[in-house]
Design a protein around this motif. Structure first.
Motif, PDB file in Angstrom:
ATOM      1  N   ILE A  85     -35.256 -47.240  89.335  1.00 59.37           N
ATOM      2  CA  ILE A  85     -35.823 -47.077  87.864  1.00 59.37           C
ATOM      3  C   ILE A  85     -34.235 -47.758  87.181  1.00 59.37           C
ATOM      4  O   ILE A  85     -34.016 -48.337  86.284  1.00 59.37           O
ATOM      5  CB  ILE A  85     -35.978 -45.722  87.560  1.00 59.37           C
ATOM      6  N   MET A  86     -33.178 -47.298  87.678  1.00 59.24           N
ATOM      7  CA  MET A  86     -31.894 -47.321  87.394  1.00 59.24           C
ATOM      8  C   MET A  86     -31.562 -49.134  87.175  1.00 59.24           C
ATOM      9  O   MET A  86     -31.323 -49.416  86.169  1.00 59.24           O
ATOM     10  CB  MET A  86     -30.766 -46.828  88.179  1.00 59.24           C
ATOM     11  N   VAL A 109     -35.762 -50.421  84.927  1.00 58.52           N
ATOM     12  CA  VAL A 109     -36.255 -50.164  83.708  1.00 58.52           C
ATOM     13  C   VAL A 109     -34.896 -49.913  82.850  1.00 58.52           C
ATOM     14  O   VAL A 109     -34.855 -50.006  81.459  1.00 58.52           O
ATOM     15  CB  VAL A 109     -37.084 -48.603  83.785  1.00 58.52           C
ATOM     16  N   ILE A 110     -33.877 -49.535  83.593  1.00 56.67           N
ATOM     17  CA  ILE A 110     -32.539 -49.019  82.684  1.00 56.67           C
ATOM     18  C   ILE A 110     -31.841 -50.189  82.683  1.00 56.67           C
ATOM     19  O   ILE A 110     -31.493 -50.760  81.455  1.00 56.67           O
ATOM     20  CB  ILE A 110     -31.875 -47.906  83.146  1.00 56.67           C
ATOM     21  N   MET A 111     -31.243 -50.596  83.504  1.00 61.77           N
ATOM     22  CA  MET A 111     -30.051 -51.728  83.621  1.00 61.77           C
ATOM     23  C   MET A 111     -30.614 -52.926  82.998  1.00 61.77           C
ATOM     24  O   MET A 111     -30.044 -53.639  82.171  1.00 61.77           O
ATOM     25  CB  MET A 111     -29.450 -51.626  84.785  1.00 61.77           C
ATOM     26  N   GLN A 112     -31.692 -53.548  83.794  1.00 60.07           N
ATOM     27  CA  GLN A 112     -32.309 -55.059  83.303  1.00 60.07           C
ATOM     28  C   GLN A 112     -32.559 -54.917  82.081  1.00 60.07           C
ATOM     29  O   GLN A 112     -32.399 -55.856  81.359  1.00 60.07           O
ATOM     30  CB  GLN A 112     -32.920 -55.482  84.494  1.00 60.07           C
ATOM     31  N   VAL A 113     -33.492 -53.976  81.619  1.00 55.68           N
ATOM     32  CA  VAL A 113     -34.237 -53.966  80.329  1.00 55.68           C
ATOM     33  C   VAL A 113     -33.093 -53.690  79.293  1.00 55.68           C
ATOM     34  O   VAL A 113     -33.185 -54.487  78.296  1.00 55.68           O
ATOM     35  CB  VAL A 113     -35.375 -52.930  80.286  1.00 55.68           C
ATOM     36  N   ASN A 162     -28.594 -55.940  87.369  1.00 56.41           N
ATOM     37  CA  ASN A 162     -28.739 -55.827  88.657  1.00 56.41           C
ATOM     38  C   ASN A 162     -27.488 -55.412  89.482  1.00 56.41           C
ATOM     39  O   ASN A 162     -27.318 -54.710  90.299  1.00 56.41           O
ATOM     40  CB  ASN A 162     -29.399 -57.086  89.439  1.00 56.41           C
ATOM     41  N   ALA A 163     -26.443 -56.401  89.012  1.00 55.81           N
ATOM     42  CA  ALA A 163     -24.998 -56.150  89.630  1.00 55.81           C
ATOM     43  C   ALA A 163     -24.550 -54.903  89.342  1.00 55.81           C
ATOM     44  O   ALA A 163     -23.872 -54.244  90.126  1.00 55.81           O
ATOM     45  CB  ALA A 163     -24.051 -57.384  88.946  1.00 55.81           C
ATOM     46  N   THR A 164     -24.587 -54.265  88.160  1.00 51.01           N
ATOM     47  CA  THR A 164     -24.150 -52.887  87.782  1.00 51.01           C
ATOM     48  C   THR A 164     -24.795 -52.094  88.701  1.00 51.01           C
ATOM     49  O   THR A 164     -24.091 -50.837  89.285  1.00 51.01           O
ATOM     50  CB  THR A 164     -24.492 -52.673  86.278  1.00 51.01           C
TER      51      THR A 164
END
Length: 456
Positions: free
Chosen positions: A396-397, A400-404, A429-431
């Motif tokens: 989800i991180m 839903v969170i990072m990429q979005v 994705n990298a983060t």
């Protein structure tokens, strides 16, 4: 009596050797399956951008369906491999039987839940007019065959759990090759259009499922034995891993759904057609990594069952290192051949308008690949050791969170257009990969200490 198959010996031996030997068959299976996905898109592209957009808009919904099956399959694979590590043959049999029964029940329930709302779901995603009509033609056929899709995916999870990746490879490969061959026949020869693509899919899944049923219930030469037996405790263990895995898979579909909406807002129907086509290629690039991730779940599950911290750590780190170099190689391949790949999706007169944007999307999104193993393989390790909630959290991180959030920032705040979706995916994705990998290393070290103290 336990019959020690080649797969069982592999799971209980050197984790590095197990990762490689279990990964190769699944890489080949995923390769053929992804070639089918690419071929499906290429054949449908000949019908024009509206047809391509239609199957693209249904793709996230289809992936939610697949995620339910894949989640149960992951739960079955993990618990079966753990029981093998514990040398509990009866427990492995029960885990396999419960997971198969569960998949069939959920399959029929899914039809009842999804079918009444499919038009509203597609409309909300941005489908309208001709695109909506085509999307409904394609999707309704697939929804009716959800129970077969469920059984097929979960049974392959059981095969992986007992270290029988070759049998899973054969089932997936036969279904995918049949689908590739049937697509042009149903779409063009029979004149069915997008409905033909759907019928080709369900026929191939049916044939693959019949082969699996023969192995499991008639030939009976698998490690696990199947019988009508229900065990509440085993069910809880499967669901403890399987539900988070399903939600994690579904969250990826939700993220793609949202990113499709962003692509529509930034570039209209052409924007989502570019995204659909580019993402198929990137998915193709993740094929070897997905194959390795499946192996990681089985190998770490067996190591966890043995309470062997060294094997657990070796399997995780070796897989990540190997996966990084694989991702790097695929990235450079896409960077170099992007103009040629884009031509496969833009050969129609209308499709020509997508060409330059598709080349740009491929080159940016390829940067996503080297970071994938750090997050994906750590998530698979969490599933292997029964910590499904952690796998869900990190997925989800990432999606839903990072990429979005990164994509939203680039498209709607910085207003850099369609390219903002691509950069949002890469940086998100990298983060998350950095955070996930370090959490995984901490978890493995904690488990090693507990094993040394004989704490489960």
């Amino acid at each position: 009596m336990e019959r020690e198959t080649i797969g069982i010996k592999l799971l209980r031996g050197d984790p590095r050797k197990a990762i490689v030997k279990l990964s190769i068959p699944m890489m080949l299976a995923m390769l053929v399956q992804t070639i089918y996905n690419l071929a499906d898109g290429i054949w449908v592209a000949g019908l024009g951008p509206y047809a391509l957009a239609a199957i693209g808009l249904f793709f996230p919904v289809f992936m939610v369906i697949i995620s339910l099956a894949a989640g149960i399959g992951v739960g079955a694979s993990s618990v079966v491999s753990q029981k093998i590590g514990e040398r509990d043959k009866e427990g492995a049999d029960t885990a396999a039987s419960v997971s198969i029964l569960l998949s069939i029940v959920i399959g029929f329930l899914s039809i009842a839940v999804i079918l009444p709302f499919i038009s509203d779901i597609l409309s909300f995603a941005g489908a309208q007019g001709e695109t909506l009509r085509l999307a409904l033609e394609y999707s309704v056929i697939l929804v009716y065959f959800i129970p077969l899709i469920m059984f097929n995916n979960v049974a392959n999870g059981v095969f992986r759990g007992e270290g029988d990746a070759k049998r899973a490879m054969v089932a997936i490969t036969i279904g995918s090759l049949l689908n590739i061959g049937l697509d042009p026949v149903f779409i063009y020869v029979f004149g069915m259009g997008v409905r033909g693509a759907a019928y080709a899919t369900v026929v191939s899944i049916a044939v693959s499922s019949l082969l699996i049923a023969y192995w499991m219930f008639f030939k009976k030469d698998t490690y696990v034995s199947f019988r009508l037996k229900w065990d509440g405790e085993i069910l809880k263990r499967i669901l403890k891993i399987g539900i988070p895995a399903s939600l994690a898979q579904a969250s990826m579909s939700v993220a793609i759904y949202v990113l499709n909406v962003f692509a529509v807002r930034a570039g209209g129907d052409y924007g989502v057609a570019v995204f659909t086509s580019a993402w198929r290629v990137i998915n193709f690039g993740t094929v070897p990594l997905i194959g390795m991730a499946m192996a990681v779940t089985s190998v770490t599950g067996a190591a966890f069952g043995e309470r062997n911290g060294e094997k657990l750590e070796t399997a995780h780190l070796y897989a990540v290192k190997l996966g990084f170099f694989v991702g790097l190689a695929v990235m450079f391949t896409i960077l170099i051949f992007a103009p040629y790949i884009a031509r496969l999706f833009t050969y129609s007169q209308e499709g020509e308008k997508l060409y330059s944007d598709l080349v740009k999307a491929l080159r940016i999104l390829s940067l996503f690949l080297p970071g994938v193993p750090f997050g994906m393989f750590t998530s698979s390790m969490f599933q292997g050791v029964g910590q499904g909630l952690k796998s869900l959290i990190v997925t989800i991180m990432r999606t839903v969170i990072m990429q979005v959030v990164f994509s939203w920032l680039f498209v709607f705040v910085l207003r850099i257009g369609l390219v903002g979706v691509w950069w949002g995916i890469v940086l998100g994705n990298a983060t998350s990969a950095f955070i996930t990998f370090n959490w995984g290393r901490f978890t493995v070290k904690h488990l090693k200490r507990n094993f040394q103290k004989n704490i489960v």
